[in-house]
Design an enzyme around this catalytic site. Structure first.
Site, PDB file in Angstrom:
ATOM      1  N   ASP A 258       0.856  -1.181   0.000  1.00  0.00           N
ATOM      2  CA  ASP A 258       0.000   0.000   0.000  1.00  0.00           C
ATOM      3  C   ASP A 258       0.897   1.237   0.000  1.00  0.00           C
ATOM      4  O   ASP A 258       2.100   1.149   0.250  1.00  0.00           O
ATOM      5  CB  ASP A 258      -0.909   0.005   1.242  1.00  0.00           C
ATOM      6  CG  ASP A 258      -1.823   1.228   1.290  1.00  0.00           C
ATOM      7  OD1 ASP A 258      -2.367   1.605   0.233  1.00  0.00           O
ATOM      8  OD2 ASP A 258      -1.983   1.832   2.369  1.00  0.00           O
ATOM      9  N   SER A 259       0.277   2.381  -0.233  1.00  0.00           N
ATOM     10  CA  SER A 259       1.018   3.641  -0.230  1.00  0.00           C
ATOM     11  C   SER A 259       1.532   3.988   1.163  1.00  0.00           C
ATOM     12  O   SER A 259       2.499   4.718   1.307  1.00  0.00           O
ATOM     13  CB  SER A 259       0.116   4.774  -0.728  1.00  0.00           C
ATOM     14  OG  SER A 259      -1.019   4.893   0.116  1.00  0.00           O
TER      15      SER A 259
ATOM     16  N   TYR B  30      -0.746   8.395  -2.540  1.00  0.00           N
ATOM     17  CA  TYR B  30      -0.750   8.081  -3.970  1.00  0.00           C
ATOM     18  C   TYR B  30      -1.911   8.771  -4.695  1.00  0.00           C
ATOM     19  O   TYR B  30      -1.887   8.938  -5.911  1.00  0.00           O
ATOM     20  CB  TYR B  30      -0.928   6.563  -4.169  1.00  0.00           C
ATOM     21  CG  TYR B  30       0.340   5.731  -4.038  1.00  0.00           C
ATOM     22  CD1 TYR B  30       1.504   6.249  -3.504  1.00  0.00           C
ATOM     23  CD2 TYR B  30       0.332   4.399  -4.458  1.00  0.00           C
ATOM     24  CE1 TYR B  30       2.650   5.462  -3.382  1.00  0.00           C
ATOM     25  CE2 TYR B  30       1.463   3.611  -4.344  1.00  0.00           C
ATOM     26  CZ  TYR B  30       2.621   4.136  -3.806  1.00  0.00           C
ATOM     27  OH  TYR B  30       3.739   3.357  -3.694  1.00  0.00           O
ATOM     28  N   GLY B  31      -2.946   9.104  -3.945  1.00  0.00           N
ATOM     29  CA  GLY B  31      -4.235   9.485  -4.551  1.00  0.00           C
ATOM     30  C   GLY B  31      -4.244  10.729  -5.398  1.00  0.00           C
ATOM     31  O   GLY B  31      -5.204  10.976  -6.132  1.00  0.00           O
TER      32      GLY B  31
ATOM     33  N   CYS C  39      -4.139  -1.246  -2.037  1.00  0.00           N
ATOM     34  CA  CYS C  39      -4.236   0.199  -2.246  1.00  0.00           C
ATOM     35  C   CYS C  39      -5.216   0.397  -3.394  1.00  0.00           C
ATOM     36  O   CYS C  39      -5.016  -0.153  -4.482  1.00  0.00           O
ATOM     37  CB  CYS C  39      -2.855   0.749  -2.618  1.00  0.00           C
ATOM     38  SG  CYS C  39      -2.869   2.455  -3.191  1.00  0.00           S
ATOM     39  N   ASN C  40      -6.275   1.150  -3.151  1.00  0.00           N
ATOM     40  CA  ASN C  40      -7.298   1.323  -4.187  1.00  0.00           C
ATOM     41  C   ASN C  40      -6.780   2.125  -5.369  1.00  0.00           C
ATOM     42  O   ASN C  40      -7.135   1.854  -6.514  1.00  0.00           O
ATOM     43  CB  ASN C  40      -8.525   2.016  -3.589  1.00  0.00           C
ATOM     44  CG  ASN C  40      -9.241   1.133  -2.603  1.00  0.00           C
ATOM     45  OD1 ASN C  40      -8.788   0.955  -1.475  1.00  0.00           O
ATOM     46  ND2 ASN C  40     -10.336   0.546  -3.012  1.00  0.00           N
ATOM     47  N   THR C  41      -5.922   3.109  -5.099  1.00  0.00           N
ATOM     48  CA  THR C  41      -5.377   3.918  -6.195  1.00  0.00           C
ATOM     49  C   THR C  41      -4.521   3.044  -7.112  1.00  0.00           C
ATOM     50  O   THR C  41      -4.677   3.067  -8.337  1.00  0.00           O
ATOM     51  CB  THR C  41      -4.542   5.090  -5.632  1.00  0.00           C
ATOM     52  OG1 THR C  41      -5.367   5.873  -4.769  1.00  0.00           O
ATOM     53  CG2 THR C  41      -4.014   5.963  -6.743  1.00  0.00           C
TER      54      THR C  41
ATOM     55  N   GLU D 231      -3.124   8.925   8.410  1.00  0.00           N
ATOM     56  CA  GLU D 231      -1.681   8.748   8.627  1.00  0.00           C
ATOM     57  C   GLU D 231      -1.215   9.551   9.852  1.00  0.00           C
ATOM     58  O   GLU D 231      -0.245   9.190  10.499  1.00  0.00           O
ATOM     59  CB  GLU D 231      -0.895   9.177   7.379  1.00  0.00           C
ATOM     60  CG  GLU D 231      -1.117   8.300   6.158  1.00  0.00           C
ATOM     61  CD  GLU D 231      -0.252   7.054   6.115  1.00  0.00           C
ATOM     62  OE1 GLU D 231       0.863   7.066   6.649  1.00  0.00           O
ATOM     63  OE2 GLU D 231      -0.707   6.038   5.540  1.00  0.00           O
TER      64      GLU D 231
ATOM     65  N   CYS E 114     -10.855   3.229  -0.163  1.00  0.00           N
ATOM     66  CA  CYS E 114      -9.436   3.412   0.134  1.00  0.00           C
ATOM     67  C   CYS E 114      -9.179   2.620   1.397  1.00  0.00           C
ATOM     68  O   CYS E 114      -9.977   2.688   2.344  1.00  0.00           O
ATOM     69  CB  CYS E 114      -9.126   4.894   0.345  1.00  0.00           C
ATOM     70  SG  CYS E 114      -7.455   5.194   0.960  1.00  0.00           S
ATOM     71  N   THR E 115      -8.080   1.868   1.442  1.00  0.00           N
ATOM     72  CA  THR E 115      -7.846   0.988   2.596  1.00  0.00           C
ATOM     73  C   THR E 115      -7.515   1.762   3.874  1.00  0.00           C
ATOM     74  O   THR E 115      -7.471   1.190   4.957  1.00  0.00           O
ATOM     75  CB  THR E 115      -6.728  -0.045   2.291  1.00  0.00           C
ATOM     76  OG1 THR E 115      -5.596   0.634   1.729  1.00  0.00           O
ATOM     77  CG2 THR E 115      -7.220  -1.109   1.335  1.00  0.00           C
ATOM     78  N   HIS E 116      -7.302   3.074   3.764  1.00  0.00           N
ATOM     79  CA  HIS E 116      -7.137   3.897   4.973  1.00  0.00           C
ATOM     80  C   HIS E 116      -8.485   4.155   5.661  1.00  0.00           C
ATOM     81  O   HIS E 116      -8.536   4.371   6.870  1.00  0.00           O
ATOM     82  CB  HIS E 116      -6.520   5.258   4.621  1.00  0.00           C
ATOM     83  CG  HIS E 116      -5.060   5.228   4.349  1.00  0.00           C
ATOM     84  ND1 HIS E 116      -4.530   4.724   3.186  1.00  0.00           N
ATOM     85  CD2 HIS E 116      -4.001   5.657   5.088  1.00  0.00           C
ATOM     86  CE1 HIS E 116      -3.209   4.857   3.220  1.00  0.00           C
ATOM     87  NE2 HIS E 116      -2.861   5.414   4.358  1.00  0.00           N
TER      88      HIS E 116
END
Length: 269
Positions: free
Chosen positions: A13-14, A45-46, A76-78, A155, A187-189
């Site tokens: 992931d980012s 990344y988005g 990571c969805n992006t 984050e 988004c995995t966040h």
């Protein structure tokens, strides 16, 4: 079972968001070892271009292959929306993303055929979620909203901060007017913001977090390939980051619910 079964699963992931997928993989597949790569030096990344995301994804898959991973999960969805198709063709290892499992789940659970998607700017712009949902059910109406500030807030560890509530209310005000009954956390966040999102959207809106669906897909694929680990092999899960490991360790505790010990830093050459 074959020799590959003892190899670890690679996840990337980012930043920290992919740990929501790791948590679900550990829960559903307790015998598997995981090598996690968080590109914390280059998050988010988005807002980056497709070319940049593809380049980053190639570099990370190459790094994971050095640990002899048996498959790669793009958590990571992006990267799933912009790079997945490219890297699947380029590398000789099974690679799965997070968009298809989330889209399938949302199409199954919606009652009024009105689905909302919140994601990074790049994921929304790609249109991959909306395309996948409409392929599954042409009667579904999809509303998408980019939420670029959510990743830095997560984050930062501001999961229920007043600022996060204010930002969420602003992002979701139009979504609420559309009368959606299902909201994809694209988004995995974002699962770390479930408390905020539930309060803003109300109890009637179902939140779809693709981590659970991704773990199920991993289990299916490894079972089919006869690559499931029969028992937990030697060593522990490994976490690779591209920035300061201490910051990652303190926040990883919030994502995983447990501390992470085996953290190392990857330096780009």
């Amino acid at each position: 079972m074959n020799d590959h079964s003892k190899r670890p699963i690679g996840v990337f992931d980012s930043g920290l968001g992919g740990l929501t997928v790791v948590k679900e993989l550990i829960r559903q597949l307790p015998n598997e070892r995981i090598v996690y790569f968080g590109d914390t030096a280059r998050v988010p990344y988005g807002t980056k271009s497709a070319d940049t995301i593809i380049r980053y994804s190639r570099e990370i898959v190459r790094a994971l292959l050095e640990y002899k991973v048996k498959m790669v999960v793009v958590a990571c969805n992006t990267a799933s929306s912009l790079a997945l198709d490219v890297i699947k063709k380029e590398f000789d290892v099974p690679i799965i993303g997070v968009i298809e499992p989330g889209a399938k789940k949302a199409a199954q659970v919606t009652r009024n055929k009105k689905i909302g998607i919140i994601a990074t700017s790049s994921t929304v712009k790609s249109g991959k979620y909306a395309m996948k949902i409409v392929q599954l059910d042409g009667h579904i109406t999809v509303t998408s909203q980019a939420c670029p500030l959510f990743v830095p807030l997560v984050e930062e560890g501001w999961f229920e901060h007043q600022v996060t509530f204010q930002v969420a209310r602003q992002y979701l005000k139009d979504m609420k007017k559309k009368n959606i009954d299902t909201l994809i956390l694209g988004c995995t966040h974002y699962p770390l913001l479930k408390g905020v999102l539930r309060q803003v959207m109300g109890p009637k809106v179902q939140l779809v977090d693709s981590a659970k669906e991704v773990a199920l897909q991993v289990k299916e694929l490894l079972t089919k390939e006869k690559c499931l680990a029969a028992r937990l092999g030697p060593g522990q899960h490994m976490f690779i980051v591209t920035d300061e490991p201490k910051q990652f360790q303190s926040l990883a505790l919030r994502f995983l619910g447990e501390g992470v010990k085996n953290v190392r830093r990857h330096i780009y050459v």
